[in-house]
Structure formats: structure tokens, C-alpha cells
Design a protein around this motif. Structure first.
Motif, PDB file in Angstrom:
ATOM      1  N   GLN A 175       7.183 -10.393   5.497  1.00 33.10           N
ATOM      2  CA  GLN A 175       7.699  -9.488   4.465  1.00 33.10           C
ATOM      3  C   GLN A 175       6.667  -8.418   4.108  1.00 33.10           C
ATOM      4  OE1 GLN A 175       8.671 -12.546   1.573  1.00 33.10           O
ATOM      5  NE2 GLN A 175      10.875 -12.288   1.935  1.00 33.10           N
ATOM      6  N   ARG A 176       5.406  -8.812   4.061  1.00 32.79           N
ATOM      7  CA  ARG A 176       4.369  -7.826   3.756  1.00 32.79           C
ATOM      8  C   ARG A 176       4.229  -6.810   4.893  1.00 32.79           C
ATOM      9  NH1 ARG A 176      -0.524 -11.601   2.304  1.00 32.79           N
ATOM     10  NH2 ARG A 176       0.860 -13.242   3.072  1.00 32.79           N
ATOM     11  N   LEU A 177       4.438  -7.251   6.128  1.00 32.43           N
ATOM     12  CA  LEU A 177       4.440  -6.288   7.237  1.00 32.43           C
ATOM     13  C   LEU A 177       5.548  -5.253   7.039  1.00 32.43           C
ATOM     14  CD1 LEU A 177       3.857  -8.613  10.347  1.00 32.43           C
ATOM     15  CD2 LEU A 177       2.232  -6.992   9.357  1.00 32.43           C
ATOM     16  N   ASP A 178       6.731  -5.709   6.597  1.00 30.95           N
ATOM     17  CA  ASP A 178       7.827  -4.774   6.323  1.00 30.95           C
ATOM     18  C   ASP A 178       7.452  -3.809   5.198  1.00 30.95           C
ATOM     19  OD1 ASP A 178       9.424  -5.871   8.264  1.00 30.95           O
ATOM     20  OD2 ASP A 178      10.498  -7.220   6.889  1.00 30.95           O
ATOM     21  N   MET A 179       6.747  -4.334   4.172  1.00 27.99           N
ATOM     22  CA  MET A 179       6.348  -3.499   3.035  1.00 27.99           C
ATOM     23  C   MET A 179       5.347  -2.417   3.458  1.00 27.99           C
ATOM     24  SD  MET A 179       5.981  -6.684   0.357  1.00 27.99           S
ATOM     25  CE  MET A 179       5.045  -5.782  -0.874  1.00 27.99           C
ATOM     26  N   ALA A 180       4.577  -2.702   4.511  1.00 33.37           N
ATOM     27  CA  ALA A 180       3.559  -1.749   4.975  1.00 33.37           C
ATOM     28  C   ALA A 180       4.065  -0.865   6.112  1.00 33.37           C
ATOM     29  CB  ALA A 180       2.315  -2.506   5.427  1.00 33.37           C
ATOM     30  N   ALA A 181       5.348  -0.990   6.465  1.00 35.00           N
ATOM     31  CA  ALA A 181       5.878  -0.269   7.624  1.00 35.00           C
ATOM     32  C   ALA A 181       5.780   1.242   7.457  1.00 35.00           C
ATOM     33  CB  ALA A 181       7.325  -0.681   7.878  1.00 35.00           C
ATOM     34  N   ASP A 182       5.979   1.745   6.217  1.00 29.56           N
ATOM     35  CA  ASP A 182       5.907   3.203   6.035  1.00 29.56           C
ATOM     36  C   ASP A 182       4.476   3.709   6.232  1.00 29.56           C
ATOM     37  OD1 ASP A 182       5.076   1.864   3.791  1.00 29.56           O
ATOM     38  OD2 ASP A 182       5.986   3.245   2.356  1.00 29.56           O
ATOM     39  N   ALA A 183       3.477   2.907   5.818  1.00 30.76           N
ATOM     40  CA  ALA A 183       2.083   3.302   6.047  1.00 30.76           C
ATOM     41  C   ALA A 183       1.787   3.306   7.547  1.00 30.76           C
ATOM     42  CB  ALA A 183       1.140   2.336   5.332  1.00 30.76           C
ATOM     43  N   ASP A 184       2.311   2.320   8.255  1.00 28.58           N
ATOM     44  CA  ASP A 184       2.135   2.253   9.703  1.00 28.58           C
ATOM     45  C   ASP A 184       2.717   3.495  10.374  1.00 28.58           C
ATOM     46  OD1 ASP A 184       1.300   0.795  12.038  1.00 28.58           O
ATOM     47  OD2 ASP A 184       3.377   0.243  12.413  1.00 28.58           O
ATOM     48  N   ALA A 185       3.840   3.981   9.835  1.00 29.96           N
ATOM     49  CA  ALA A 185       4.487   5.171  10.395  1.00 29.96           C
ATOM     50  C   ALA A 185       3.753   6.457  10.010  1.00 29.96           C
ATOM     51  CB  ALA A 185       5.936   5.242   9.934  1.00 29.96           C
ATOM     52  N   GLU A 186       3.152   6.458   8.827  1.00 31.74           N
ATOM     53  CA  GLU A 186       2.481   7.671   8.332  1.00 31.74           C
ATOM     54  C   GLU A 186       1.129   7.908   9.016  1.00 31.74           C
ATOM     55  OE1 GLU A 186       1.882   7.281   4.173  1.00 31.74           O
ATOM     56  OE2 GLU A 186       4.003   6.950   3.734  1.00 31.74           O
ATOM     57  N   LEU A 187       0.421   6.834   9.284  1.00 33.23           N
ATOM     58  CA  LEU A 187      -0.977   6.957   9.686  1.00 33.23           C
ATOM     59  C   LEU A 187      -1.109   7.259  11.179  1.00 33.23           C
ATOM     60  CD1 LEU A 187      -2.479   4.132   7.499  1.00 33.23           C
ATOM     61  CD2 LEU A 187      -3.220   6.517   7.510  1.00 33.23           C
ATOM     62  N   ALA A 188      -1.075   8.513  11.491  1.00 28.95           N
ATOM     63  CA  ALA A 188      -1.262   8.966  12.867  1.00 28.95           C
ATOM     64  C   ALA A 188      -2.675   9.496  13.040  1.00 28.95           C
ATOM     65  CB  ALA A 188      -0.240  10.053  13.206  1.00 28.95           C
ATOM     66  N   ARG A 210      -5.109  -5.400   1.351  1.00 26.51           N
ATOM     67  CA  ARG A 210      -5.913  -4.239   0.944  1.00 26.51           C
ATOM     68  C   ARG A 210      -5.131  -2.936   1.165  1.00 26.51           C
ATOM     69  NH1 ARG A 210     -11.646  -4.445   0.581  1.00 26.51           N
ATOM     70  NH2 ARG A 210     -12.196  -6.441  -0.359  1.00 26.51           N
ATOM     71  N   LEU A 211      -4.465  -2.837   2.292  1.00 20.47           N
ATOM     72  CA  LEU A 211      -3.685  -1.628   2.588  1.00 20.47           C
ATOM     73  C   LEU A 211      -2.522  -1.473   1.606  1.00 20.47           C
ATOM     74  CD1 LEU A 211      -3.563  -1.724   6.478  1.00 20.47           C
ATOM     75  CD2 LEU A 211      -4.482   0.148   5.112  1.00 20.47           C
ATOM     76  N   LEU A 212      -1.829  -2.582   1.326  1.00 25.78           N
ATOM     77  CA  LEU A 212      -0.709  -2.510   0.385  1.00 25.78           C
ATOM     78  C   LEU A 212      -1.192  -2.123  -1.013  1.00 25.78           C
ATOM     79  CD1 LEU A 212       1.347  -5.654   1.516  1.00 25.78           C
ATOM     80  CD2 LEU A 212       2.028  -3.248   1.718  1.00 25.78           C
ATOM     81  N   ALA A 213      -2.348  -2.632  -1.409  1.00 21.41           N
ATOM     82  CA  ALA A 213      -2.885  -2.296  -2.741  1.00 21.41           C
ATOM     83  C   ALA A 213      -3.288  -0.830  -2.823  1.00 21.41           C
ATOM     84  CB  ALA A 213      -4.083  -3.192  -3.051  1.00 21.41           C
ATOM     85  N   HIS A 214      -3.599  -0.231  -1.664  1.00 25.14           N
ATOM     86  CA  HIS A 214      -4.056   1.164  -1.648  1.00 25.14           C
ATOM     87  C   HIS A 214      -2.893   2.157  -1.576  1.00 25.14           C
ATOM     88  CE1 HIS A 214      -7.287   4.132  -0.971  1.00 25.14           C
ATOM     89  NE2 HIS A 214      -6.387   4.773  -0.231  1.00 25.14           N
ATOM     90  N   LYS A 215      -1.703   1.677  -1.271  1.00 27.04           N
ATOM     91  CA  LYS A 215      -0.566   2.580  -1.096  1.00 27.04           C
ATOM     92  C   LYS A 215      -0.380   3.459  -2.337  1.00 27.04           C
ATOM     93  CE  LYS A 215       3.355   1.447   0.681  1.00 27.04           C
ATOM     94  NZ  LYS A 215       4.606   0.750   1.041  1.00 27.04           N
ATOM     95  N   GLY A 216      -0.065   4.721  -2.102  1.00 28.04           N
ATOM     96  CA  GLY A 216       0.118   5.683  -3.192  1.00 28.04           C
ATOM     97  C   GLY A 216      -1.105   6.530  -3.425  1.00 28.04           C
ATOM     98  N   ARG A 217      -2.231   6.127  -2.865  1.00 30.17           N
ATOM     99  CA  ARG A 217      -3.452   6.919  -2.962  1.00 30.17           C
ATOM    100  C   ARG A 217      -3.767   7.546  -1.606  1.00 30.17           C
ATOM    101  NH1 ARG A 217      -7.749   2.821  -5.113  1.00 30.17           N
ATOM    102  NH2 ARG A 217      -6.286   1.239  -4.348  1.00 30.17           N
ATOM    103  N   PRO A 218      -4.631   8.572  -1.566  1.00 34.01           N
ATOM    104  CA  PRO A 218      -4.943   9.221  -0.285  1.00 34.01           C
ATOM    105  C   PRO A 218      -5.551   8.227   0.696  1.00 34.01           C
ATOM    106  CG  PRO A 218      -5.720  10.543  -2.121  1.00 34.01           C
ATOM    107  CD  PRO A 218      -5.310   9.238  -2.706  1.00 34.01           C
ATOM    108  N   TRP A 219      -5.085   8.270   1.933  1.00 32.27           N
ATOM    109  CA  TRP A 219      -5.572   7.332   2.935  1.00 32.27           C
ATOM    110  C   TRP A 219      -7.002   7.639   3.351  1.00 32.27           C
ATOM    111  CZ3 TRP A 219      -3.489   2.932   3.123  1.00 32.27           C
ATOM    112  CH2 TRP A 219      -2.115   2.750   2.970  1.00 32.27           C
ATOM    113  N   ASP A 220      -7.456   8.862   3.144  1.00 29.91           N
ATOM    114  CA  ASP A 220      -8.830   9.168   3.529  1.00 29.91           C
ATOM    115  C   ASP A 220      -9.846   8.523   2.577  1.00 29.91           C
ATOM    116  OD1 ASP A 220      -8.449  10.763   1.328  1.00 29.91           O
ATOM    117  OD2 ASP A 220      -8.742  12.668   2.386  1.00 29.91           O
ATOM    118  N   ALA A 221      -9.353   7.929   1.474  1.00 30.15           N
ATOM    119  CA  ALA A 221     -10.241   7.234   0.536  1.00 30.15           C
ATOM    120  C   ALA A 221     -10.331   5.736   0.830  1.00 30.15           C
ATOM    121  CB  ALA A 221      -9.753   7.444  -0.896  1.00 30.15           C
ATOM    122  N   PHE A 222      -9.532   5.262   1.778  1.00 33.51           N
ATOM    123  CA  PHE A 222      -9.544   3.829   2.088  1.00 33.51           C
ATOM    124  C   PHE A 222     -10.816   3.469   2.858  1.00 33.51           C
ATOM    125  CE2 PHE A 222      -8.697   0.140   4.738  1.00 33.51           C
ATOM    126  CZ  PHE A 222      -8.079  -0.730   3.850  1.00 33.51           C
TER     127      PHE A 222
END
Length: 547
Positions: free
Chosen positions: A389-402, A526-538
Motif C-alpha cells: 500500500q505504501r508503494l502505491d502511495m509513493a507511485a506519483d513520486a516514482d512517476a515525477e522523479l525523472a 522517508r520519501l512519503l514523509a517528504h512528499k509535498g516539499r521540493p525533492w531537491d531538499a531530500f
């Protein structure tokens, strides 16, 4: 006293007896006679006894006779295999004799050219002793070809019988004929096993008939090699990997001038893809991958001959070499990767879809480790989603991060696919069939996890493994900064989630597998907790690389 000569004598006698058994069966089909049925059954009992005797002698010889050369041991093993198949042919003659009773007269059978089956079978049987004891691959191949003849006859007759069954008023008798011909076809299968066993004694390597043919084609097409496999020493490095056998080949005489060659035999799609990628690598980074010597394809098989590279795998170096050698190998690796990535860099963004890759492999993980397939947890108002389920929750980040650019990657960058030659200070990549334009994080994450997942728990060695991991991570961060890759850390976390979780399907140690899975889950959270913030800050936590 137990001896190879005694085993060979009993073996030759058994070949003669099986040939006689087949002759009785042919006479029975020509002219049914209860006395012949009894003779076939009695002959089978005798051959069964001979088979048990030879099998026991072979096991004793291998187990108790010391200091024998490997070729002699291979010959005894082959005799055991061949005797089992001879006994199988004898068993099938009994099956044929029983069917004659259901058939009544043999007029219907005589519409079919069953004697052609017997001619091919006799041809194969008559070659066995000479092929075995003269170590003659040409005769061994003729035995294998006898099976092809029988198969062709059977295939044609089956079609005739199936066609006749539809309008026929005698289906029972036609089916009986089909059974008889089927048993003859299975005798051909046993002959194929016998031919392959003889090839094993000659080559010292187990090869199927089709494998032998395609490999011999490749050798014959190579100008600097003697055209016959009889003159070669073959040795497997490992068994089939995704449908490919990998081994080494060199001339029998053992001259220092003889060039050792790596051979790969198996799936044509994979081997052709590897050949094309080897050629691409040769154009991009000459000397980094082995040279292609020859490629041949035949039917459903292919053989790829490539340059044999001296050196040790990066895995062996990390586990066994002195610190200065490890340092040199790592320096050469970083220099090679920087050069390749810089040379092949293209401005087109590319997405690794790491969590999507992981999702397709979860079934394999849970098949081996069902305890890792934890379900969601609900306690009152508290809800802890499952890993899936958490993988599904992170699917949009997986799609965004090119990645902002693509490079040419290895595609299977495990530490056992990297070869370092200490004397020449050269580094090479092998097994490049998955190479493609991709995010360099794919190779980076696979490399880091392939270090972590070594099941070595000696503190000194684990400290060394972790030191190399952190040194490589510093190199990656330096390269990302130079290239302006702002989302590198987040993508590396995605790649590590994928590699940590999928690596558990190769690890039987339940506790160690759970530790790898825990790292995948930590990074995912960690990735799910960071969602909504800029990915360059991760920032990827370095501690996940520490056992």
C-alpha cells in the motif's frame, strides 16, 4: 577387484543384450507369437539385473577408487547414465509386446513403416560402444541424429492416425498402433540421452545435443580455433542464468599461447542482445568489455564466443584482497564510470520507474519470504499501511522523479559483473545484455546493494564493505553536483528501495532478508514523509548502507 575394465565389459554386454531385445520386438511385430512375448519379458528382467550390477559398480568405483583422473570418472558417470537409458529401451520393448495382444493381427500396423523406426534405433545402438570407448563425437552425434529420425517418423504417423480416427470404425486398434509407435519414439529419446552422455565423456562438460551443435557451429566459424569441440577443454563457470550457460574453452594441448575463450550458449534473444551491447560498449569505451569472437544461431539456440578476461571479480577483491588493491580497483571503477557517463550523457530526461520495477517482482519476493508480505495494521483509529500500500502511495513520486539526463548504463551492475586485473590495472564489465540509455542511479543503486547483500558477517570484512559503499556514495554525490542533478538523492532512495526489497528473493537467511526489507521500508517512509516539499531538499540517509 573393481576396475574400469570390468565395468566396460559388463556395459558392452548390456548394449548387445538390448540390441537383441529390440530384434525380438521387431520379429514380434512382424509375426506375433506368444513365445516372443515371453522372450521379450524375460530379456527385460535380465537387462534390469545387468543395469543394477553396472550401477552399483559405477557408484563404488567413483566413491572408493582414489586418485583417478577426472576424464575416467566422467566416463564411469556416463556409463551409468547410458545403462539406465538402455534399460529404459528394454522396458519400452515390453510395453510394445503388451500392445500386440490388444492389436490382434498386425495388418493395420503394417500400413505404417514401423521398420524405419527400428532401422534408426538399431543404427544408434550399434554405434554406442565404439562412440563411448573411442571417444568419438562424430559417432555420438549420429546416435543423437537417430532420435531426430524417429521423431520425424512419429510426427508424420501421428498425423495419419489422427486423420484416420475421425471417419474410422476401428479407433481402438488405431490407438493401439499409436501406442506402439509412441513407445518406439520414446526409445529414440533414450538414444538421445545416450549420445549426450557420450559427448559428456569427450568434452568433460554436459551439453544437450542442440547446445553442442550450435556451439560447434560457432567454433567452426572462428578462424583461430580448431574446428572440432573434441580438441577443446570446456569448463562451466556457472550454470544457466536466465537461459544461458557460461563457461570457458581452450585447446586440449594446454599451450601457453592458446587463447582461452569465454562461451555463452542459450537463449538467442538474450545472446544477440548481449552481442549488440558488447559492440556498442566497444565503440563507447574500447577495452572495457570483452571482444566478440563469434556468434552463431541455430533454431532455438545460440552461441556467443567472447574474449576471456584475466582478473578477479570486484566481489572477490572486496572480500579477499589487500586494502591497496581494493583502493586501486575502486579508483579505476570511478574513473571508468565518470568517463562513460560523461561521454554518453544525453539531455533527454529519463525515468527509472524504480517502484514500478519493484512491484512486478513482489510476488517472487513473497513466494520465498511470505513473512515479508505483512498486511495493513489497524488499531482503533491508528492505521499502518502495508508495504504494498505504501508503494502505491509513493507511485506519483516514482512517476515525477525523472533524471535530467540519460547515460549508457550496464543494466545489471552487480559486483560480480565487474572484473579488475591488478597487474594491468584494468577494469572490465561483463554480462551486458541489459545495457541501455537510462538513469545512472539504476546502476548506482544495484552496485551499492550488491555490496550490502553479501552474506558475510565478520566485523572486519563488513567494515571494509561499508567503507567502499560510502566512498562510492561520495563519488556519486560529486558527479551529481557537477552535472547539476538536483533530485539525485531522492532517486537514489527509490533505486535502493527497489534493490533492497528485490534482493531478498535471492537470500535464504530469513533474518538477513528482513534487514534488507527494513531498509527498503525505512527509505520508503522517508520519501512519503517528504512528499509535498521540493525533492531537491531530500537527503538519503547514509546509515542504510551499514549492516
Amino acid at each position: 577387484m573393481l576396475s574400469y575394465e570390468g565395468i566396460a565389459k559388463n556395459f558392452r554386454f548390456t548394449v548387445v543384450q538390448v540390441t537383441k531385445q529390440l530384434e525380438r520386438t521387431l520379429r514380434l511385430l512382424d509375426s506375433p507369437d506368444p513365445r516372443l512375448v515371453e522372450a521379450v519379458q524375460t530379456g527385460d528382467d535380465y537387462i534390469d539385473t545387468q543395469k543394477s550390477l553396472i550401477e552399483n559398480e559405477c557408484f563404488k568405483f567413483i566413491g572408493f577408487v582414489k586418485h583417478q583422473d577426472e576424464r575416467l570418472i566422467d566416463a564411469v558417470r556416463a556409463i551409468s547414465v547410458i545403462t539406465s537409458n538402455l534399460e529404459r529401451i528394454a522396458d519400452l520393448t515390453v510395453n510394445v509386446s503388451r500392445q500386440v495382444g490388444f492389436l490382434g493381427d498386425t495388418a493395420l500396423l503394417k500400413r505404417f513403416d514401423y521398420k524405419a523406426y527400428f532401422a534408426a534405433l538399431f543404427e544408434g545402438l550399434n554405434l554406442i560402444s565404439d562412440a563411448m570407448f573411442d571417444r568419438d563425437s562424430t559417432l555420438a552425434l549420429r546416435i543423437c541424429y537417430a532420435e531426430e529420425k524417429v521423431d520425424q517418423l512419429y510426427g508424420a504417423d501421428v498425423q495419419v492416425i489422427l486423420g484416420a480416427l475421425r471417419p474410422s470404425g476401428e479407433p481402438n486398434r488405431l490407438v493401439t498402433v499409436l501406442f506402439i509407435l509412441h513407445y518406439l519414439e520414446r526409445m529414440g529419446d533414450a538414444l538421445l540421452n545416450i549420445g549426450e552422455a557420450i559427448l559428456f565423456t569427450i568434452l568433460g562438460e554436459k551439453l544437450k545435443f542442440r547446445q553442442f551443435r550450435v556451439l560447434e557451429d560457432a567454433v567452426a566459424a572462428t578462424p583461430d580455433l580448431e574446428p572440432s569441440l573434441d580438441d577443446k577443454n570446456l569448463a562451466s563457470i556457472w550454470g544457466t542464468r536466465s537461459g544461458v550457460r557460461v563457461g570457458t574453452m581452450e585447446e586440449h594441448n594446454g599451450d601457453a599461447d592458446n587463447e582461452k575463450i569465454l562461451f555463452k550458449e542459450g537463449n538467442p534473444d538474450k545472446l544477440n542482445r548481449e552481442r549488440e551491447n558488447l559492440q556498442r560498449w566497444a565503440a563507447i569505451a574500447p577495452g572495457v568489455v570483452p571482444k566478440v569472437v563469434e556468434y552463431e544461431q541455430r533454431d532455438a539456440g545460440a552461441a556467443l564466443l567472447v574474449q576471456y578476461l584475466d582478473g578477479a571479480t570486484f566481489q572477490d577483491i572486496l572480500l579477499n584482497a589487500e586494502t591497496d588493491v581494493v583502493r586501486c580497483a575502486l579508483a579505476r571503477l570511478k574513473e571508468t564510470l565518470r568517463r562513460v557517463w560523461t561521454t554518453t550523457k544525453r539531455p533527454e530526461p529519463v525515468n527509472g520507474r524504480y517502484l514500478q520495477q519493484l512491484t512486478t517482482r513482489l510476488d517472487d519476493v513473497h513466494r520465498l519470504h511470505p513473512h515479508l508480505a505483512a498486511k495493513e495494521l489497524r488499531v482503533g483509529s491508528l492505521h499502518v499501511p502495508s508495504f504494498a500500500q505504501r508503494l502505491d502511495m509513493a507511485a506519483d513520486a516514482d512517476a515525477e522523479l525523472a533524471a535530467p539526463f540519460s547515460v549508457f548504463i550496464h543494466g545489471d551492475f552487480n559486483i560480480d559483473n565487474i572484473i579488475y586485473n591488478r597487474d594491468a590495472d584494468t577494469l572490465h564489465f561483463v554480462d551486458v545484455h541489459r545495457s541501455c540509455e537510462m538513469d545512472y542511479v539504476q546502476d548506482a543503486s544495484v552496485f551499492l546493494v550488491s555490496i550490502f547483500r553479501r552474506p558475510v558477517f565478520v566485523p572486519r570484512i563488513r567494515v571494509n564493505l561499508e567503507a567502499v559503499s560510502h566512498a562510492f556514495l561520495r563519488f556519486l554525490r560529486s558527479f551529481a553536483a557537477e552535472e547539476g542533478d538536483a533530485t539525485f538523492e531522492a532517486r537514489l532512495a527509490l533505486g535502493l528501495i527497489r534493490s533492497f526489497a528485490t534482493s531478498t528473493r535471492f537470500e535464504l537467511n530469513r533474518r538477513f532478508a528482513k534487514r534488507m526489507q527494513a531498509r527498503a521500508e525505512l527509505l520508503l517512509d522517508r520519501l512519503l514523509a517528504h512528499k509535498g516539499r521540493p525533492w531537491d531538499a531530500f537527503r538519503m540517509p547514509d546509515g542504510v548502507l551499514v549492516y
